[in-house]
Design a protein around this motif. Structure first.
Motif: not given
Lengths: 224, 471
Positions: B185-192, B235-240, B273-277, B282-284
């Motif tokens: 996940v992105t580290r910085q989801q913002g303080r909120n 959640p997580e997604i993978a890539v080489d 972007e793909k991760f959030f889609q 998590l977009q919330l």
């Protein structure tokens, strides 16, 4: 012409025993070009008078006029200039600076006069030659005989061409033959160069060569 | 009496008492050496720090964040002047780019990555890096490999520590290999968002510098987006990804903690972007726009004015310039303390010189009498003795500087053996700048002259009639 005149000159020392009048109202005159002997027993005030005449000390009272100028009123540097240029001192114990060669000892008074370096060297060599010590110029006092040391001291006393030489028992530490040579050297300076010569001595023979004798006793002049 | 003659005579006199002069001079040298050693240590440390910071570009960098308008925080209240809060989006970034003095602006895109190869794995925060950052010291001086080919390549730059953690004894073997990366996940989801999670993500927030962790299971998105019901497993997604290079040092950026790895910017952004889609829940928690951006300036001089402009645009800024000025003040205090300790040596040397000169005056009393009898003024005698102590000071200064230089070399050599063993770059811990040489010489001569004042005065006041009777 009067070169040096003392008027009622006194020098008192304050000791724990009280005030000692080493010199107590001395008046005398020394004329230009003469040879004067100051004689007296030890403790007569000879040395005190010598220190005053040489500008090393200041009188407690009275006046000491050199060419009409009262030495008692001169400030430190002015009195130092008098010692440097108007009077040359020769001591019984030579008082050369032991770790410096003869040449440097002769140069010393010219250092304090700020004489240019080349001029100092030239004049010192000339003076050493005139006292017959050209070959000894680089020797230190310890490497010289008593007579040679006194010759260096005489050369030094002439460095800034003073008009008067003050010699304090100049032959006291020398054997009789050397003493005679030194005495003749001093007299020749008086004869050939017109230097006024003041000899402080208790040696009757030395006193005998003077034009005039001034005898001191207990800080006073007893006879002239 | 002329000054050159005074100094010449002073030298001659010192030569008469060689041993005593030597010993006193050594005392002064040790004092100067201690003082210079201490100050040069301070200067060396400071220079080191400055060079590192300047080289890293720390001074020319600032962070920009969206404002939260929390007026309970006094710092925010100050920053919250000017416009109201704005979203840090591409429009805003374009506006910031137009500010005079700004070199480039780089939005903060971070992905938490788990890197796996040969059955071993390690985790780290991956930072998205635009192409132009390739010139930065951290990349330009990479010990292994090279920078990304393009902004959207499936490539990664790791660090040497991670290479070790992944079992590569020779880090170079990892370059060119393909690793399997799992995006968390992105580290910085913002303080909120972070506070909403109630601190459930400590390893994510802490920066996770290559620490090993249990492999996370890919979890399907939770059906209910209810705020209290945040999924335990993220959640997580993978890539080489192909390993392009390894960095040895951290990149100088505010907010970077610990070792990091790097991804090409466009690729990282696309994956984010793909991760959030993929996980719309998590977009919330994702505030609009970027969470932050790094602004690089052409010159550190512009930091203040640029910060001000960005603040009026409606953003919060953090720069290290103010922190550095604080640090400089600390260094002045450290330097003064070191100089004080060094001065103790000079105090002892002071007493040594005074002692030597008093002895010299006593020894040469008769000589002083003779000099006065042949016409020396009191001032001549005073200058003569002062020149002797000044000469001692000058010689002590020169020798002390040589000692300090040698000492610095030796300590540097020793310290660098340790530093290199720790796997760090060699450092110059001691630095003797030109001003220090001048100051040390000046101080040494000054102290020596002060130490000679009393003996010289005593010599000047000697009564010649007594001195001539003196043995």
């Amino acid at each position: 012409m009067t070169l040096l005149e003392a008027r009622n000159l006194a020098r008192h020392y304050t000791t724990i025993a009280g005030v000692v009048p080493a010199l107590d109202g001395v008046s005398l005159e020394i004329h230009e070009g003469e040879v004067v002997a100051l004689v007296g027993q030890s403790g007569s005030g000879k040395s005190t008078l010598l220190n005053l005449l040489g500008g090393l000390d200041r009188p407690t009272s009275g006046e000491l006029l050199f060419r009409g100028r009262n030495l008692a009123t001169l400030n430190g540097p002015e009195l130092a200039r008098y010692r440097r240029c108007d009077v040359g001192m020769v001591f019984q114990s030579f008082n050369l600076i032991p770790h410096r060669p003869a040449m440097d000892n002769v140069v010393l008074p010219m250092l304090f006069e700020s004489t240019p370096k080349a001029e100092r060297k030239r004049r010192a060599a000339e003076l050493l030659e005139s006292v017959g010590l050209t070959k000894r110029a680089s020797h230190r006092p310890a490497e010289l005989s008593g007579g040679e040391q006194q010759r260096v001291a005489i050369a030094r006393s002439l460095a800034n061409q003073p008009s008067m030489l003050l010699a304090d028992e100049p032959t006291g530490n020398l054997d009789s033959r050397t003493a005679e040579e030194i005495l003749q050297l001093l007299l020749s300076l008086n004869r050939d160069h017109g230097k006024t010569l003041v000899l402080i001595t208790h040696d009757e023979h030395v006193a005998g060569v003077a034009n005039r004798r001034i005898r001191l006793k207990d800080g006073k002049v007893v006879s002239e | 009496m002329k000054m050159p003659d005074v100094i010449e005579l002073g030298f001659d006199n010192l030569r008469q008492a060689r041993l005593r002069t030597l010993l006193t001079t050594m005392g002064v040298s040790i004092g100067v050496c201690a003082l210079v050693g201490m100050v040069s240590l301070g200067a060396g440390l400071q220079d080191n720090l400055n060079a590192r910071l300047l080289h890293s570009g720390f001074f020319q960098t600032m962070m920009v964040f969206p404002r939260f308008d929390n007026n309970n925080n006094p710092a925010d209240r100050v920053a919250n002047q000017g416009q109201g809060p704005r979203i840090l989006d591409d429009t805003a970034l374009t506006a910031i780019r137009q500010i005079p003095g700004v070199a480039r602006v780089e939005p903060d895109v971070r992905l938490f990555l788990q890197i796996a190869i040969n059955g071993k794995d390690a985790q780290a925060m991956a930072v998205a890096v635009p192409k132009e950052d390739g010139e930065e010291a951290a990349f330009a001086e990479m010990p292994f490999g090279k920078f990304f080919d393009s902004e959207d390549a499936d490539e990664v730059i790791l660090n040497t520590q991670m290479a070790k953690d992944l079992g590569f004894a020779n880090p170079n073997d990892l370059v060119g290999k393909t690793v399997h990366a799992t995006i968390g996940v992105t580290r910085q989801q913002g303080r909120n968002a972070a506070s909403a999670r109630g601190g459930r993500l400590p390893s994510f927030m802490g920066g996770g510098g290559g620490e090993k962790g249990a492999k996370r299971e890919a979890a399907p998105p939770a059906a209910s987006p209810a705020i209290p019901g945040i999924p335990q497993q993220l959640p997580e997604i993978a890539v080489d990804l192909k390993v392009m290079g390894l960095t040895a040092r951290e990149r100088a950026m505010l907010g970077n903690v610990g070792a990091q790895i790097y991804l090409p910017f466009a690729m990282a952004q696309a994956h984010q972007e793909k991760f959030f889609q993929d996980f719309p829940m998590l977009q919330l928690f994702r505030p609009p726009g970027y969470q932050g951006a790094t602004v690089h300036l052409h010159s550190a001089r512009d930091v203040e004015s640029v910060e001000k402009t960005i603040n009026t645009l409606g953003f919060r800024t953090i720069s290290i310039a103010s922190a550095i000025s604080q640090l400089k003040r600390v260094f002045v205090i450290v330097d003064m303390l070191l100089a004080f300790v060094g001065s103790i040596g000079m105090a002892v040397a002071f007493l040594g010189i005074t002692n030597t000169m008093v002895m010299a005056v006593l020894e040469r009393t008769r000589e002083i009498g003779v000099m006065k009898a042949v016409g020396a003024e009191d001032q001549d005698i005073r200058w003569l003795f002062l020149s002797e102590s000044a000469v001692i000071g000058a010689m002590g200064g020169v020798i002390g500087l040589i000692f300090a230089w040698i000492l610095g070399r030796v300590v540097n050599f020793g310290a660098n053996i340790y530093i290199v063993r720790q796997g760090l770059q060699k450092e110059n811990l001691f630095l003797i700048p030109l001003w220090l040489i001048a100051a040390a010489m000046g101080f040494s001569i000054f102290v020596s002259i002060c130490a000679g004042l009393y003996p010289a005065d005593r010599a000047a006041r000697i009564d010649p009639t007594r001195a001539l009777r003196h043995d």
